[in-house]
Structures are given as C-alpha cells and as structure tokens.
Write an enzyme that holds these catalytic residues in place. Structure first.
Site, PDB file in Angstrom:
ATOM      1  N   GLY A  55      40.938  46.809  40.657  1.00  0.00           N
ATOM      2  CA  GLY A  55      40.904  45.302  39.376  1.00  0.00           C
ATOM      3  C   GLY A  55      41.878  45.677  38.214  1.00  0.00           C
ATOM      4  O   GLY A  55      42.913  46.359  38.913  1.00  0.00           O
ATOM      5  N   THR A 106      43.628  45.720  45.923  1.00  0.00           N
ATOM      6  CA  THR A 106      43.308  47.128  46.147  1.00  0.00           C
ATOM      7  C   THR A 106      42.657  47.710  47.286  1.00  0.00           C
ATOM      8  O   THR A 106      41.740  46.816  46.985  1.00  0.00           O
ATOM      9  CB  THR A 106      43.512  48.509  45.043  1.00  0.00           C
ATOM     10  OG1 THR A 106      44.676  47.723  43.715  1.00  0.00           O
ATOM     11  CG2 THR A 106      43.603  49.687  45.140  1.00  0.00           C
TER      12      THR A 106
HETATM   13  N1  ASP Z   1      43.460  48.762  40.321  1.00  0.00           N
HETATM   14  C1  ASP Z   1      45.053  48.177  40.772  1.00  0.00           C
HETATM   15  C2  ASP Z   1      46.910  47.839  40.041  1.00  0.00           C
HETATM   16  O1  ASP Z   1      45.735  47.643  39.259  1.00  0.00           O
HETATM   17  C3  ASP Z   1      45.369  46.352  41.243  1.00  0.00           C
HETATM   18  C4  ASP Z   1      43.501  45.569  41.609  1.00  0.00           C
HETATM   19  O2  ASP Z   1      42.941  46.852  41.896  1.00  0.00           O
HETATM   20  O3  ASP Z   1      42.878  44.387  41.933  1.00  0.00           O
HETATM   21  O4  ASP Z   1      47.466  47.819  39.777  1.00  0.00           O
END
Ligand code: ASP
Length: 338
Positions: free
Chosen positions: A251, A199
């Site tokens: 994450g 993200t």
């Molecule tokens: N936080 C995001 C989600 O869980 C994905 C990411 O940042 O890796 O959708």
C-alpha cells in the site's frame, strides 16, 4: 470507553486482557465509517506449531508461494524460500507493480526497491535500483556479502554488476504505454488506487521453526524520480524477529514509514497479540496518527512463530496467499473502512 492511555496499559499486559483492539480512541470509536472489530478478532493461542508455511501479499502471491513451497517442502530454509518465491512476480511482466514490467516513475524509469531479512536479524536492501530484474537477489547479496544493510541507486547497480547481474531494459511496451497515457495529464494523485500499488511481501516459517521475509516492488506508479517507499526499509515494509514473528506490508508506503509499521506489528505480537490483532493495532495506529489515512490503502500481513497468520488493511480489497501442507488459498483481509 477505553482511553488511549488505558489502551497502552492494557496492551502491555497482553492479549488476554485486551477486550477490544478496536477501541483505541474516542475519535475512532465514534467514527461511523470505521469498522469496529472486537467481535472479529481471532484470539486463538496454540502450542501446536504449523510448519512449514508461507504467506504473501495479493493474488500474485499464489504463484510466488508455489515457488517458495518447492524450497520449504523439501526441508529448505525460509530465507531461500522467500528469495526464490518473490522472484516469480519480479520476472513476470504481467505483474506491473514488481520488477520487470513494473510501472515506471514520472520520468519513465523503472526503479526498484527490495529487502530481505533472515532468522538471525541479518538483512539486506536495495533502493532506487534500475536495470536489474531481480532486486531481491541483489538485496540478498548485500546481506550475505557486504558489511552493510542498504545500497541505493548507482551504488546498488554497480554492486549488482560486480556480482554478475546483467543490465536489462525493464520497461515493457505495456508499462511504457501506461506511462505515456499518464503523461497526457501528468497528475500524480496517489489515492486508494489498488491497481497501481501491489508490492509482494512474503513471510515463511520453515521446518526448523525459523522465520524469514522478503519484500520487492517497483513502488508507486509514476512516483517522483528518486522516491523510495517502505518496501526496502527494514521495519517499515518488512520486519522479522525469529523469537516472535514477522510482518510485511503493501500500500501507500509513506504511511508505513511514518509509523514504522512492520516493526510495530512484530512488537505488538511480542506483547501477546495474535498476528491479526497485531495488524489491527498497526492500522489503528495509522488511523490515529495520520489524518488523511482514509484516502489510502495499507495492508499488513503477519506470521508468528507458531505458524499462525493474520492480516488487516485500511480499505477492503486487500488479499493474501497462504500455502502449507494442506494446500494453497487466497484470503480476504478485514479492513478498518468498509
Ligand atoms: N508499498 C509500496 C510503496 O509504497 C507499494 C505498494 O505496496 O503498493 O512503494
């Protein structure tokens, strides 16, 4: 050894009395795989405000920051800078975790989540939005033009179309090929996989001393249809309090949702912790509360009212981009696990 109860008491009286954010609990302190960070804490407090400044998650934050800096460097507002900035990875098909070209869900649909928050506690959010390349701009309009904070799915799409957004196919051939490859086994195992999450979360402090933030994502690759992560959830994937600071996260979103991670980071800064200390405290909260945290990556990024920034993550490998008058840099976050 500091007990949990003692730690809570200490954190209430502020950072100066806090000798070790790492010593949160006996279990964590005795775990050899956990980094003990008391020597690495940046406890610097300063009265000099470093502004403007923009920080954002991951390497794709560098080009996003450049776009944000175009706004900040000519006296633009932080809220406009963060929207402008995160639109860069949203439009870039080579960034397969945000916007156009993002990995689809297990049904092959690209579903996007985004939110934005300004210096007046205004916020807007969209989740499970399909066919619109710039979910952050739809979130901005939810904030600016509706009495609501969050629109999802069909409702978000109808709202976007009513505001002039055009429906587009967001599934690129590359993302489709990756999905078809995944379909051969169709096992969903959202472990550490740093490639399949990423993200963009962006925080900015403008020349007026105001903070804003934005967060946008295609979410976890090959997620269940309808799954919404932390990124569009105010408090989980993004939080801004213009008196204190701002935080964003990347994450495995479920971990941030369970701990309302970004709100926690800002509240820790309110108690006197530096941005880095506050991110450490939030990761340690996850480590204390969520037994399976070692399987996942979570990275927090924070910026305070003085323009100081800091970060911390579970696994090594998370980095973030910083842009200010002195130029741009990509920094590695420290982690609780080696
Ligand atoms: N936080 C995001 C989600 O869980 C994905 C990411 O940042 O890796 O959708």
């Amino acid at each position: 050894m500091t007990t949990k109860r003692e730690f809570l008491k200490i954190s209430l009286v502020g950072a100066t009395a806090l000798s070790s954010v790492g010593a949160l609990s006996t279990a964590l302190a005795e775990d050899k795989s956990v980094n003990h960070v008391n020597e690495t804490i940046d406890n610097k407090q300063t009265d000099i405000v470093q502004k403007p400044v923009v920080v954002s998650t991951w390497e794709h934050g560098l080009s996003a920051n450049r776009a944000a800096w175009q706004v900040l460097s000519v006296g633009g507002k932080a809220i406009d800078a963060v929207e402008h900035g995160v639109k860069v990875p949203e439009a870039d098909p080579s960034v397969m975790t945000v916007g156009y070209g993002g990995y689809p869900d297990r049904e092959g649909k690209v579903t996007l989540d985004a939110c934005i928050m300004d210096e007046n506690q205004n916020c807007g959010s969209v989740a499970f939005l399909q066919h619109i390349k710039h979910p952050i701009s739809v979130a901005r309009l939810v904030m600016d033009k509706t009495p609501h904070v969050m629109l999802v799915g069909e409702g978000a799409l109808e709202f976007a179309k009513s505001q002039g957004f055009k429906e587009e196919n967001l599934l690129t051939n590359k993302a489709k090929a990756a999905w078809q490859d995944w379909l051969k086994e169709s096992t969903y195992n959202p472990v550490i996989n740093v490639e399949n999450h990423d993200t963009i979360g962006m925080l900015a402090l403008d020349k007026y001393g105001d903070l804003s933030g934005a967060c946008t994502t295609s979410g976890a690759a090959f997620k269940m249809s309808g799954r919404v992560g932390d990124s569009p959830l105010i408090g989980a994937g993004l939080y801004v309090d213009n008196d204190i600071g701002a935080a964003t996260a990347t994450g495995m979103g479920e971990l941030m949702i369970k701990t309302v991670g970004c709100h926690l980071v800002v509240e820790m800064m309110r108690q006197g912790l530096s941005p880095e200390q506050a991110c450490i405290a939030a990761v340690e909260r996850i480590a204390q509360k969520l037994g399976d945290y070692k399987k996942f990556q979570v990275g927090f990024l924070a910026l305070n009212k003085s323009g100081e920034y800091g970060s911390y993550c579970i696994q090594s490998g998370f980095n973030y981009a910083v842009t200010d008058k002195s130029g741009e840099k990509l920094l590695d976050a420290k982690s609780i696990l080696s």
